[in-house]
Design an enzyme around this catalytic site. Structure first.
Site, PDB file in Angstrom:
ATOM      1  N   GLY A  97      60.049  29.474  71.381  1.00  0.00           N
ATOM      2  CA  GLY A  97      58.957  29.271  72.740  1.00  0.00           C
ATOM      3  C   GLY A  97      58.015  28.891  72.611  1.00  0.00           C
ATOM      4  O   GLY A  97      57.382  29.107  71.600  1.00  0.00           O
ATOM      5  N   LYS A 120      48.121  22.013  72.913  1.00  0.00           N
ATOM      6  CA  LYS A 120      48.460  22.566  71.504  1.00  0.00           C
ATOM      7  C   LYS A 120      47.771  22.748  71.432  1.00  0.00           C
ATOM      8  O   LYS A 120      46.538  22.324  70.546  1.00  0.00           O
ATOM      9  CB  LYS A 120      49.312  21.489  70.682  1.00  0.00           C
ATOM     10  CG  LYS A 120      50.373  21.658  69.850  1.00  0.00           C
ATOM     11  CD  LYS A 120      51.193  20.725  69.696  1.00  0.00           C
ATOM     12  CE  LYS A 120      52.373  20.884  68.607  1.00  0.00           C
ATOM     13  NZ  LYS A 120      52.728  19.765  67.332  1.00  0.00           N
ATOM     14  N   ASP A 132      48.884  32.513  65.068  1.00  0.00           N
ATOM     15  CA  ASP A 132      47.556  33.734  66.106  1.00  0.00           C
ATOM     16  C   ASP A 132      47.698  32.496  67.819  1.00  0.00           C
ATOM     17  O   ASP A 132      46.744  32.158  68.190  1.00  0.00           O
ATOM     18  CB  ASP A 132      46.094  32.612  65.474  1.00  0.00           C
ATOM     19  CG  ASP A 132      46.234  31.348  64.882  1.00  0.00           C
ATOM     20  OD1 ASP A 132      47.263  30.163  64.977  1.00  0.00           O
ATOM     21  OD2 ASP A 132      45.310  30.657  63.568  1.00  0.00           O
ATOM     22  N   GLY A 133      48.919  31.305  67.107  1.00  0.00           N
ATOM     23  CA  GLY A 133      48.892  30.669  68.740  1.00  0.00           C
ATOM     24  C   GLY A 133      47.352  29.009  68.362  1.00  0.00           C
ATOM     25  O   GLY A 133      47.144  28.276  69.024  1.00  0.00           O
ATOM     26  N   ASP A 259      64.783  22.505  68.308  1.00  0.00           N
ATOM     27  CA  ASP A 259      64.053  22.901  68.920  1.00  0.00           C
ATOM     28  C   ASP A 259      62.431  21.556  69.521  1.00  0.00           C
ATOM     29  O   ASP A 259      61.979  21.978  70.171  1.00  0.00           O
ATOM     30  CB  ASP A 259      63.436  24.483  69.323  1.00  0.00           C
ATOM     31  CG  ASP A 259      62.918  24.436  67.299  1.00  0.00           C
ATOM     32  OD1 ASP A 259      63.178  24.059  66.841  1.00  0.00           O
ATOM     33  OD2 ASP A 259      61.072  24.506  67.444  1.00  0.00           O
ATOM     34  N   ASN A 260      62.798  20.983  68.722  1.00  0.00           N
ATOM     35  CA  ASN A 260      62.438  19.091  68.296  1.00  0.00           C
ATOM     36  C   ASN A 260      62.240  18.374  68.631  1.00  0.00           C
ATOM     37  O   ASN A 260      62.284  17.425  68.517  1.00  0.00           O
ATOM     38  CB  ASN A 260      61.569  19.709  66.829  1.00  0.00           C
ATOM     39  CG  ASN A 260      60.057  20.514  66.360  1.00  0.00           C
ATOM     40  OD1 ASN A 260      60.188  20.970  67.305  1.00  0.00           O
ATOM     41  ND2 ASN A 260      60.289  20.648  65.403  1.00  0.00           N
TER      42      ASN A 260
HETATM   43  P1  AMP Z   1      57.095  23.572  65.303  1.00  0.00           P
HETATM   44  O1  AMP Z   1      56.998  24.006  63.740  1.00  0.00           O
HETATM   45  O2  AMP Z   1      55.724  23.428  65.740  1.00  0.00           O
HETATM   46  O3  AMP Z   1      57.993  23.601  66.140  1.00  0.00           O
HETATM   47  O4  AMP Z   1      56.583  25.147  66.025  1.00  0.00           O
HETATM   48  C1  AMP Z   1      57.917  25.781  64.999  1.00  0.00           C
HETATM   49  C2  AMP Z   1      57.632  27.609  66.495  1.00  0.00           C
HETATM   50  O5  AMP Z   1      56.791  27.915  65.622  1.00  0.00           O
HETATM   51  C3  AMP Z   1      57.213  27.439  67.721  1.00  0.00           C
HETATM   52  O6  AMP Z   1      57.438  29.110  68.619  1.00  0.00           O
HETATM   53  C4  AMP Z   1      55.779  27.369  67.951  1.00  0.00           C
HETATM   54  O7  AMP Z   1      54.784  27.403  68.725  1.00  0.00           O
HETATM   55  C5  AMP Z   1      55.700  28.669  67.068  1.00  0.00           C
HETATM   56  N1  AMP Z   1      54.922  28.481  66.082  1.00  0.00           N
HETATM   57  C6  AMP Z   1      54.223  27.221  65.045  1.00  0.00           C
HETATM   58  N2  AMP Z   1      52.161  27.273  65.308  1.00  0.00           N
HETATM   59  C7  AMP Z   1      51.981  28.572  65.197  1.00  0.00           C
HETATM   60  C8  AMP Z   1      51.120  29.092  65.435  1.00  0.00           C
HETATM   61  N3  AMP Z   1      50.316  29.008  65.062  1.00  0.00           N
HETATM   62  N4  AMP Z   1      51.141  30.180  66.092  1.00  0.00           N
HETATM   63  C9  AMP Z   1      51.865  30.950  67.144  1.00  0.00           C
HETATM   64  N5  AMP Z   1      53.265  30.289  67.707  1.00  0.00           N
HETATM   65  C10 AMP Z   1      53.202  29.393  66.218  1.00  0.00           C
HETATM   66 MG    MG Z   2      58.769  22.611  67.963  1.00  0.00          MG
END
Ligand code: AMP
Ligand code: MG
Length: 493
Positions: A97, A120, A132-133, A259-260
């Site tokens: 998510g 983002k 931390d989002g 997911d990507n």
């Molecule tokens: P990604 O590596 O960008 O494809 O992210 C993989 C998953 O990790 C996704 O569900 C992102 O929303 C989550 N995610 C990545 N970085 C963060 C962050 N700093 N805080 C919360 N969730 C994260």
């Molecule tokens: Mg992703």
């Protein structure tokens, strides 16, 4: 009173939101609000893209502009949500998510297009798990640079509208400036979005999601006889076309988790991505990709693997008889290598100036690539040199192996029956002069993150804007870094 003024102002700038995703079944998303940030400031803003979207943001003060793109001032019609999805990350399945992204809404443009507007790095959501989002400035600018470069190269991709700094620190291995990227996408529906419902065996909502996605991205199939089977085949086709384009410019995505992978067929989630310099199918940049799962040469087979996961989610929709459904999906999945090969050949043939197709073309291209690998030749510049017929490095090009190939190629061009000049022009129109070279990207990010100097990035972006036009002012951007074998990239957190 002040609020009222804001409202009119928000209307004037041209936001025209719909929120069709937020009308889907509730389990598909959560309503959220971007976190408050201390001191938003615009780092970069994409005026051209804003215009395409129908936004006239000149009218906003810098402070309001920063406020909007930091998620502090929600435009009229925006309805912030975090989308639910799952995914296979390095082969392992997880519920994910939007943990550090918030969808503001779908902008309906003056030309009738629908684009997701997504932040983002705007803070925690119910999907943030331990994170931390938030996002750091460097990775958000990296996504901005590379996604805009991909767009200029003619490759389907999400785009970048703005990056704002938040005035706050984010804590990673070190303390970094916080930032928020505004991403523009045809949609953020991923293979993982389907997996999220399939994992719950929720066939009813899978049907809703599939119908929604077909209407949004494959509307020509709305009334197709075997709608969901046709949908799968069309997604296979678009992914094959997309990966062929990646291969043709030496783009290494770096983290092709399910997911990507966007169902729309756009390149999405620029994390540890980078462009290959020296041609080598084993090229890997991501610091965590130890096994080379997402290496340059593996991208087509990984795409097929991801599509197999996608097919699994659609089986109950394709046919009530599971055996029949598997038969149909397997047939289309197994066609991926041929479909990819067709697109890839078209890309590669154009790169060496061919229009007709001969049986031996595949071999001709393979021989060139093998020679490039052996000679440790720069992928982008080799094609550029062939196109301009300026074979600069006499040593390398003097090698017998290359000369042998070159003769064969010249003869092949002659058999096209076209003037060589025409072939050269074609080559120049598809072989970029400028790509986002790793050392150039790093240089721009360092200047921005460490010294607050954005001029280096602006110059790089200008160089990347017209990659197929020779412009001597940007000659310095054509040089490979020397040795990027040890270049490492990190996931965009
Ligand atoms: P990604 O590596 O960008 O494809 O992210 C993989 C998953 O990790 C996704 O569900 C992102 O929303 C989550 N995610 C990545 N970085 C963060 C962050 N700093 N805080 C919360 N969730 C994260
Ligand atoms: Mg992703």
């Amino acid at each position: 009173m002040a609020a009222k003024e804001n409202l009119t102002e928000r209307k004037i700038v041209g936001w025209n939101f719909d929120n069709s995703y937020a009308r889907l079944p509730e389990l598909m998303f959560r309503q959220v609000a971007p976190a408050k940030v201390r001191q938003p400031a615009i780092a970069i803003f994409n005026i051209g893209l804003a215009q395409e979207l129908g936004l006239d943001l000149d009218r906003l003060s810098d402070a309001d502009l920063a406020s909007v793109f930091a998620g502090q001032l929600i435009p009229e019609g925006g309805q912030p949500i975090a989308q639910a999805y799952a995914g296979h990350q390095y082969g392992g399945f997880t519920m994910l998510g939007d943990g550090r992204a918030i969808l503001l809404g779908e902008q309906l443009t003056p030309t009738g297009q629908r684009y997701d507007i997504q932040f983002k790095g705007p803070g925690r959501t119910p999907f943030s798990r331990m994170g931390d989002g938030k996002a750091a400035l460097g990775p958000m600018l990296r996504e901005y640079i590379v996604s805009e470069a991909m767009h200029a190269l003619g490759i389907p991709t999400t785009r970048s509208l703005a990056v704002v700094t938040t005035g706050e620190a984010v804590y990673r291995e070190m303390t970094l400036p916080g930032a928020i990227l505004t991403r523009v996408a045809k949609s953020h529906i991923r293979v993982g979005t389907f997996q999220y419902l399939a994992a719950q065996q929720d066939t009813e909502n899978l049907t809703v999601l599939a119908d929604y996605t077909i209407e949004r991205h494959y509307s020509e199939l709305v009334d197709a006889p075997n709608k969901y089977g046709s949908f799968f085949r069309a997604v296979v086709d678009r992914q094959a076309a997309l990966i062929a384009k990646w291969q043709a410019v030496g783009f290494v995505h770096g983290v092709m988790n399910t997911d990507n992978m966007a169902i729309s067929g756009e390149t999405i989630d620029y994390g540890p991505c980078a462009f290959m310099d020296v041609y080598d199918p084993d090229t890997v940049f991501s610091s965590i990709d130890h096994g080379g799962r997402y290496a340059y040469g593996n991208q087509p087979s990984i795409a097929q693997w991801n599509l197999a996961r996608f097919a699994e989610t659609l089986l109950p929709l394709i046919d009530v008889d599971q055996h029949k459904a598997i038969e149909v999906a397997t047939h289309d999945l197994n066609a991926f290598p041929q479909v990819f090969q067709r697109y890839w050949m078209a890309e590669m043939k154009a790169k060496i100036g061919l229009v007709d197709e001969e049986e031996s073309d595949k071999e001709l291209i393979a021989e060139l690539l093998d020679w490039m690998h052996e000679a440790k030749s720069d992928f982008t510049n080799t094609f550029q040199e062939l196109a301009s017929d300026y074979l600069s490095d006499k040593g390398k090009f003097a090698a017998e192996r290359f000369q042998h190939w070159y003769k064969k190629w010249q003869q092949r061009l002659e058999r096209e029956g076209q003037p060589i000049d025409k072939a050269k022009r074609q080559m120049q129109s598809v072989n970029p002069f400028v790509i986002p070279r790793n050392h150039r990207v790093e240089e721009a990010l360092d200047a921005a993150s460490q010294r607050g100097d954005l001029s280096v990035m602006h110059k790089l972006l200008a160089a990347l804007e017209k990659p197929f036009h020779r412009n001597d002012a940007y000659a310095e951007y054509q040089a490979p870094s020397g040795d990027t074998r040890h270049y490492r990239t990190f996931c965009g957190t």
